[in-house]
Write an enzyme that holds these catalytic residues in place. Structure first.
Site, PDB file in Angstrom:
ATOM      1  N   CYS A   1     -11.020   3.097   1.188  1.00  0.00           N
ATOM      2  CA  CYS A   1      -9.565   3.279   1.234  1.00  0.00           C
ATOM      3  C   CYS A   1      -9.115   2.514   2.466  1.00  0.00           C
ATOM      4  O   CYS A   1      -9.738   2.637   3.537  1.00  0.00           O
ATOM      5  CB  CYS A   1      -9.228   4.763   1.366  1.00  0.00           C
ATOM      6  SG  CYS A   1      -7.507   5.104   1.785  1.00  0.00           S
TER       7      CYS A   1
ATOM      8  N   ASP B   1       0.895  -1.171   0.000  1.00  0.00           N
ATOM      9  CA  ASP B   1       0.000   0.000   0.000  1.00  0.00           C
ATOM     10  C   ASP B   1       0.930   1.218   0.000  1.00  0.00           C
ATOM     11  O   ASP B   1       2.150   1.080   0.146  1.00  0.00           O
ATOM     12  CB  ASP B   1      -0.894  -0.021   1.261  1.00  0.00           C
ATOM     13  CG  ASP B   1      -1.781   1.215   1.362  1.00  0.00           C
ATOM     14  OD1 ASP B   1      -2.335   1.630   0.336  1.00  0.00           O
ATOM     15  OD2 ASP B   1      -1.913   1.775   2.467  1.00  0.00           O
ATOM     16  N   SER B   2       0.349   2.400  -0.098  1.00  0.00           N
ATOM     17  CA  SER B   2       1.170   3.617  -0.070  1.00  0.00           C
ATOM     18  C   SER B   2       1.747   3.889   1.325  1.00  0.00           C
ATOM     19  O   SER B   2       2.639   4.720   1.463  1.00  0.00           O
ATOM     20  CB  SER B   2       0.315   4.811  -0.490  1.00  0.00           C
ATOM     21  OG  SER B   2      -0.731   4.967   0.444  1.00  0.00           O
TER      22      SER B   2
ATOM     23  N   TYR C   1      -1.010   7.845  -2.881  1.00  0.00           N
ATOM     24  CA  TYR C   1      -1.267   7.389  -4.258  1.00  0.00           C
ATOM     25  C   TYR C   1      -2.502   8.089  -4.829  1.00  0.00           C
ATOM     26  O   TYR C   1      -2.593   8.328  -6.019  1.00  0.00           O
ATOM     27  CB  TYR C   1      -1.547   5.885  -4.273  1.00  0.00           C
ATOM     28  CG  TYR C   1      -0.355   4.966  -4.171  1.00  0.00           C
ATOM     29  CD1 TYR C   1       0.964   5.433  -4.188  1.00  0.00           C
ATOM     30  CD2 TYR C   1      -0.559   3.587  -4.074  1.00  0.00           C
ATOM     31  CE1 TYR C   1       2.032   4.552  -4.089  1.00  0.00           C
ATOM     32  CE2 TYR C   1       0.500   2.703  -3.990  1.00  0.00           C
ATOM     33  CZ  TYR C   1       1.795   3.178  -3.995  1.00  0.00           C
ATOM     34  OH  TYR C   1       2.841   2.292  -3.907  1.00  0.00           O
ATOM     35  N   GLY C   2      -3.468   8.351  -3.963  1.00  0.00           N
ATOM     36  CA  GLY C   2      -4.791   8.796  -4.412  1.00  0.00           C
ATOM     37  C   GLY C   2      -4.819  10.126  -5.131  1.00  0.00           C
ATOM     38  O   GLY C   2      -5.815  10.485  -5.741  1.00  0.00           O
TER      39      GLY C   2
ATOM     40  N   CYS D   1      -4.729  -1.835  -1.338  1.00  0.00           N
ATOM     41  CA  CYS D   1      -4.996  -0.425  -1.614  1.00  0.00           C
ATOM     42  C   CYS D   1      -6.032  -0.348  -2.732  1.00  0.00           C
ATOM     43  O   CYS D   1      -5.813  -0.899  -3.810  1.00  0.00           O
ATOM     44  CB  CYS D   1      -3.678   0.223  -2.040  1.00  0.00           C
ATOM     45  SG  CYS D   1      -3.848   1.913  -2.628  1.00  0.00           S
ATOM     46  N   ASN D   2      -7.134   0.337  -2.455  1.00  0.00           N
ATOM     47  CA  ASN D   2      -8.190   0.494  -3.469  1.00  0.00           C
ATOM     48  C   ASN D   2      -7.675   1.290  -4.668  1.00  0.00           C
ATOM     49  O   ASN D   2      -7.996   0.981  -5.810  1.00  0.00           O
ATOM     50  CB  ASN D   2      -9.373   1.256  -2.869  1.00  0.00           C
ATOM     51  CG  ASN D   2     -10.048   0.485  -1.761  1.00  0.00           C
ATOM     52  OD1 ASN D   2     -11.058  -0.155  -1.980  1.00  0.00           O
ATOM     53  ND2 ASN D   2      -9.493   0.535  -0.565  1.00  0.00           N
ATOM     54  N   THR D   3      -6.881   2.320  -4.392  1.00  0.00           N
ATOM     55  CA  THR D   3      -6.390   3.205  -5.447  1.00  0.00           C
ATOM     56  C   THR D   3      -5.468   2.449  -6.409  1.00  0.00           C
ATOM     57  O   THR D   3      -5.600   2.544  -7.629  1.00  0.00           O
ATOM     58  CB  THR D   3      -5.617   4.376  -4.801  1.00  0.00           C
ATOM     59  OG1 THR D   3      -6.417   4.914  -3.744  1.00  0.00           O
ATOM     60  CG2 THR D   3      -5.292   5.445  -5.792  1.00  0.00           C
TER      61      THR D   3
HETATM   62  N1  DGL Z   1      -4.786   3.071   1.201  1.00  0.00           N
HETATM   63  C1  DGL Z   1      -4.997   3.488  -0.161  1.00  0.00           C
HETATM   64  C2  DGL Z   1      -6.351   3.048  -0.673  1.00  0.00           C
HETATM   65  O1  DGL Z   1      -6.874   2.064  -0.215  1.00  0.00           O
HETATM   66  C3  DGL Z   1      -4.821   4.917  -0.562  1.00  0.00           C
HETATM   67  C4  DGL Z   1      -3.883   5.740  -0.014  1.00  0.00           C
HETATM   68  C5  DGL Z   1      -3.304   6.843  -0.808  1.00  0.00           C
HETATM   69  O2  DGL Z   1      -3.985   7.750  -1.294  1.00  0.00           O
HETATM   70  O3  DGL Z   1      -2.118   6.771  -0.870  1.00  0.00           O
HETATM   71  O4  DGL Z   1      -6.899   3.651  -1.562  1.00  0.00           O
END
Ligand code: DGL
Length: 261
Positions: free
Chosen positions: A184, A7-8, A39-40, A71-73
């Site tokens: 997220c 993940d980020s 990441y988002g 991570c969803n993103t």
């Molecule tokens: N934890 C990440 C997600 O599930 C996103 C985090 C980010 O924006 O870096 O989307």
């Protein structure tokens, strides 16, 4: 079984925590890509590039059998590419739990909190379109700009974080939203604040347990024996809040170090 998870930053550790409740006899290599967080707020190309580099690192350095994009993103930007490119791996992604939310809501009003990149992505749009036939539900989507940084800094109980959430959640509260999708993996870390603001008996939907169950079932199919200890190595590419790691994975067998990817 060797499982690479990334993940980020800290968010994917909510998935690691769920995995550690049911998964045994394995090694987990977790990458917190904090040098490139969040990441988002990056382009799909930049996110895909990080996913590619991290996956290659996990294969070359740790010879992983399974990859979890916690991570969803990153899932939105790269899961198709990762599945097509690394065909020997079990590859599991993370998607906002819209379906369970639609099934559980009584007010037919569902909030979705996610990063801008996840909400803009075609994967999310496709998911919503596919599910719109199940039940007519009104979605209240909110891109939470800046929230991941607050969580990474450990500012969970700060006034700034609270006010950000009040601004985003008040329209949902006024409209009788009874279910909120935490789209997220960082957001389960602030679920107590969301509950405090929403007050009512709000349903919060997160996907860590579903991912853990999926990992277990796919691993068992590949001959994994679910016995023994689970070792967790955490590697961070930039700064990280160690106290937060310890809070999320309390009493777990973990090692933390720095790495460059
Ligand atoms: N934890 C990440 C997600 O599930 C996103 C985090 C980010 O924006 O870096 O989307």
């Amino acid at each position: 079984m060797k499982v690479g998870i990334f993940d980020s930053g800290l968010g994917g550790l909510t998935v690691v925590s769920a995995i550690s409740e049911i998964f045994k006899g394995a090694e987990i290599f977790y990458i917190a890509d904090t040098a490139y967080a969040p990441y988002g707020e990056k382009t799909p190309e930049e996110i895909l590039n990080r996913c590619d580099n991290i996956t290659k690192y996990l294969i070359e350095k740790h010879n992983i059998d399974a990859l979890i994009v916690a991570c969803n993103t990153a899932t939105s930007a790269a899961i198709k590419y990762l599945r097509n490119s690394f065909t020997n791996l079990i590859v599991i992604g993370t998607e906002p739990g819209i379906k369970p939310a639609i099934l559980i809501t009584k007010s037919l009003k569902v909030g979705v909190l996610a990063t801008p990149a996840t909400l803009k992505g075609s994967k999310y749009q496709g998911l919503v379109n596919d599910l719109s036939n199940i039940k007519k539900v009104q979605l209240f989507e909110q891109a939470c700009i800046g929230l991941v940084e607050q969580i990474e800094k450990g500012e969970i109980n700060s006034e700034k974080t609270y006010q950000m959430l009040v601004k985003w959640l008040n329209p949902m509260k006024k409209n009788s939203v009874d279910t909120i999708v935490l789209g997220c993996t960082h957001y389960p870390l602030i679920s107590s604040i969301i509950r405090k603001i929403m007050q009512e008996n709000i349903n919060l939907i997160e996907t860590g347990n579903a991912i853990a169950n999926r990992l277990l079932s796919l691993s068992l199919q590949k001959g994994h024996i679910n016995q023994g200890t689970l070792n967790i190595s955490i590697c961070h590419t930039g700064k990280i809040n160690i106290n937060m790691i310890e809070k999320i994975l309390e009493n777990k067998n973990i090692q933390i170090r720095n790495c460059t990817i």
